[in-house]
Design a protein around this motif. Structure first.
Motif, mmCIF file in Angstrom:
data_model
loop_
_atom_site.group_PDB
_atom_site.id
_atom_site.type_symbol
_atom_site.label_atom_id
_atom_site.label_comp_id
_atom_site.label_asym_id
_atom_site.label_seq_id
_atom_site.Cartn_x
_atom_site.Cartn_y
_atom_site.Cartn_z
ATOM 1 N N ASP A 227 37.772 0.917 -17.296
ATOM 2 C CA ASP A 227 39.134 1.228 -16.888
ATOM 3 C C ASP A 227 39.675 2.388 -17.718
ATOM 4 O O ASP A 227 39.741 2.302 -18.951
ATOM 5 C CB ASP A 227 40.028 -0.007 -17.056
ATOM 6 C CG ASP A 227 41.445 0.239 -16.597
ATOM 7 O OD1 ASP A 227 41.666 0.279 -15.380
ATOM 8 O OD2 ASP A 227 42.328 0.401 -17.467
ATOM 9 N N GLU A 228 40.054 3.465 -17.058
ATOM 10 C CA GLU A 228 40.501 4.670 -17.761
ATOM 11 C C GLU A 228 41.781 4.427 -18.564
ATOM 12 O O GLU A 228 41.948 4.952 -19.668
ATOM 13 C CB GLU A 228 40.724 5.800 -16.764
ATOM 14 C CG GLU A 228 41.080 7.132 -17.398
ATOM 15 C CD GLU A 228 39.990 7.673 -18.330
ATOM 16 O OE1 GLU A 228 40.344 8.435 -19.251
ATOM 17 O OE2 GLU A 228 38.807 7.319 -18.137
ATOM 18 N N GLU A 229 42.703 3.624 -18.027
ATOM 19 C CA GLU A 229 43.942 3.346 -18.743
ATOM 20 C C GLU A 229 43.681 2.558 -20.025
ATOM 21 O O GLU A 229 44.307 2.793 -21.058
ATOM 22 C CB GLU A 229 44.917 2.590 -17.840
ATOM 23 C CG GLU A 229 45.544 3.444 -16.756
ATOM 24 C CD GLU A 229 46.245 4.667 -17.311
ATOM 25 O OE1 GLU A 229 47.056 4.515 -18.258
ATOM 26 O OE2 GLU A 229 45.977 5.777 -16.820
ATOM 27 N N THR A 230 42.738 1.600 -19.936
ATOM 28 C CA THR A 230 42.369 0.844 -21.130
ATOM 29 C C THR A 230 41.749 1.759 -22.169
ATOM 30 O O THR A 230 42.040 1.663 -23.371
ATOM 31 C CB THR A 230 41.385 -0.287 -20.768
ATOM 32 O OG1 THR A 230 42.046 -1.220 -19.910
ATOM 33 C CG2 THR A 230 40.886 -1.019 -22.007
ATOM 34 N N LYS A 231 40.894 2.667 -21.737
ATOM 35 C CA LYS A 231 40.278 3.635 -22.643
ATOM 36 C C LYS A 231 41.338 4.464 -23.360
ATOM 37 O O LYS A 231 41.252 4.684 -24.576
ATOM 38 C CB LYS A 231 39.326 4.554 -21.880
ATOM 39 C CG LYS A 231 38.640 5.618 -22.742
ATOM 40 C CD LYS A 231 37.747 6.500 -21.898
ATOM 41 C CE LYS A 231 37.032 7.540 -22.754
ATOM 42 N NZ LYS A 231 37.947 8.424 -23.505
ATOM 43 N N LYS A 232 42.344 4.908 -22.618
ATOM 44 C CA LYS A 232 43.408 5.710 -23.213
ATOM 45 C C LYS A 232 44.179 4.903 -24.259
ATOM 46 O O LYS A 232 44.538 5.418 -25.326
ATOM 47 C CB LYS A 232 44.360 6.205 -22.126
ATOM 48 C CG LYS A 232 43.774 7.292 -21.230
ATOM 49 C CD LYS A 232 44.782 7.714 -20.165
ATOM 50 C CE LYS A 232 44.205 8.795 -19.256
ATOM 51 N NZ LYS A 232 45.153 9.192 -18.188
ATOM 52 N N LYS A 233 44.443 3.621 -23.954
ATOM 53 C CA LYS A 233 45.150 2.761 -24.903
ATOM 54 C C LYS A 233 44.352 2.588 -26.188
ATOM 55 O O LYS A 233 44.890 2.683 -27.293
ATOM 56 C CB LYS A 233 45.417 1.393 -24.281
ATOM 57 C CG LYS A 233 46.493 1.369 -23.209
ATOM 58 C CD LYS A 233 46.659 -0.052 -22.667
ATOM 59 C CE LYS A 233 47.697 -0.106 -21.563
ATOM 60 N NZ LYS A 233 47.824 -1.491 -21.008
#
Length: 263
Positions: A227-233
């Motif tokens: 998940d890209e959003e999780t990676k960013k977090k």
């Protein structure tokens, strides 16, 4: 995941023994007991490495703690010496001193202590308590840091609170690997598999972080996050909290002649 949990457990036990041989022969290990997996595994590892009589468990509720029975279960199951010291009065006094200071209110523009201050003050009071207990012991002591690699990677700890200590048995293990070592040690399942939380905010660690420890562990191991959003977090938290893992920066004079006098 660990290929051989027993081998890893044995290696940590040997590492703890070596640390104490080199940094505190005869000293006790002092550990804050929360009743969760990390403090439970650390206490059990130290007991195996040093002997039960050299491991001092310190239970530190802040006023009323709903799950304090878990902490008591852990020290009783391991058979280690332990003390219970309620930090409630110290916390209340500190909160009053900070929250009711008019000069501070004028600087910050707010009344009372902030939510983050309220969450981070107890871990710092607990670490102060652990060092106080250690200095009371006639044989001396070293304080155990109970953070694991997953927590360290995203800074999920309080600087100079639970992030402090003298030695860190779990800093090289991800959260799921700590579970494996806990199972190998034969610790009670209700403690090892207890949903990790700070015990202050009313949320689990994963609720507050916004992702699971499994997703975090997979990303740390492989560099891949579905998940890209999780990676960013995760990347953002890692970047913002790297200062917690570093030694205090110090100024080093260059090209300056200095004379050091030793009295």
């Amino acid at each position: 995941m660990l290929k051989d949990a027993k081998k890893t457990k044995d290696q940590i036990v040997a590492w703890i023994r070596k640390y104490f041989e080199e940094n505190g022969p005869g000293c006790a290990a002092v550990i804050g007991i929360s009743g969760g997996k990390d403090s439970s595994v650390c206490a059990a590892l130290c007991a195996e490495a040093l002997g039960k009589e050299r491991v001092i468990g310190v239970l530190m509720p802040n006023g009323v703690q709903s799950d304090i029975s878990d902490s008591r279960q852990l020290v009783e199951s391991l058979g280690i010496p332990h003390v219970e010291m309620n930090i409630g009065k110290a916390f209340d006094a500190m909160a009053e001193m900070v929250g009711e200071n008019k000069e501070l209110a004028a600087i910050t523009g707010q009344q009372g202590i902030s939510a983050d201050t309220r969450i981070n003050m107890p871990p710092r009071l607990r670490m102060t308590t652990l060092y106080a207990v250690g200095q009371m012991l006639p044989q001396g002591a070293r304080v155990c840091n109970t953070c694991n690699m997953s927590e360290d990677y995203v800074g999920y700890s309080t600087k100079y609170g639970d992030a402090a200590g003298d030695f860190s048995p779990l800093a090289g293990l991800l959260a799921d690997e700590v579970l494996q070592v806990g199972a190998e040690l034969g610790l009670p399942e209700n403690l090892v598999k207890k949903a990790p939380s700070d015990g202050l905010s009313g949320q689990t660690d994963e609720d507050k972080l916004g992702f699971t420890y499994d997703a975090l562990g997979e990303y740390i191991r492989t560099g891949i996050c579905a998940d890209e959003e999780t990676k960013k977090k995760i990347d953002r938290l890692h970047r913002l909290n790297l200062h917690k893992l570093k030694l205090i920066p110090k100024f080093e004079p260059e090209d300056v002649e200095r004379t050091l006098e030793f009295l």
